[in-house]
Design an enzyme around this catalytic site. Sequence first.
Site, PDB file in Angstrom:
ATOM      1  N   CYS A  10       0.879  -1.176   0.000  1.00 61.60           N
ATOM      2  CA  CYS A  10       0.000   0.000   0.000  1.00 61.60           C
ATOM      3  C   CYS A  10       0.911   1.219   0.000  1.00 61.60           C
ATOM      4  O   CYS A  10       2.037   1.149  -0.474  1.00 61.60           O
ATOM      5  CB  CYS A  10      -0.951  -0.030   1.193  1.00 61.60           C
ATOM      6  N   ARG A  11       0.457   2.317   0.545  1.00 62.84           N
ATOM      7  CA  ARG A  11       1.276   3.531   0.570  1.00 62.84           C
ATOM      8  C   ARG A  11       2.415   3.411   1.579  1.00 62.84           C
ATOM      9  O   ARG A  11       3.563   3.652   1.267  1.00 62.84           O
ATOM     10  CB  ARG A  11       0.420   4.756   0.884  1.00 62.84           C
TER      11      ARG A  11
END
Length: 136
Positions: A96-97
């Site tokens: 993800c981020r």
Amino acid sequence: MQFLLNNLLMVVIFITSGFMLFWSFFGNRIRGIQEVDTIGALNLINHKDALVLDVREQKEFDEGHLLRAKLIPLGSLKERIGELEKYRDKPILLMCRSGARSLNATVMLSKQGFSDVSNLAGGINAWRKANLPVER
């Protein structure tokens, strides 16, 4: 002993901070969660043909993602888990981020019986910091 009683608050803070430090280093290992850094991720992708599963939202994905990454946002993962059935016994690299959402996805897939799931520590932020390629 008198020192401990007189400084009880400091002793509690010391013990608590020590536990938190221990848990930050070993908590995921104790829970059976495998985390990899960017070098480990490259090894999974290049040598073990791992599926890269991006659990960010579409807008984030469009801003840049790993080559051949499959997008299933974390909020949709539970109902779309059937799309991953053919990868049940193959390596899956979740990202993800920053690594937090993918950590949740790693736990979810592990509980569903996926045998080889890894979380990219630091997510795409770590990937970019290492100057590794992203595509749009």
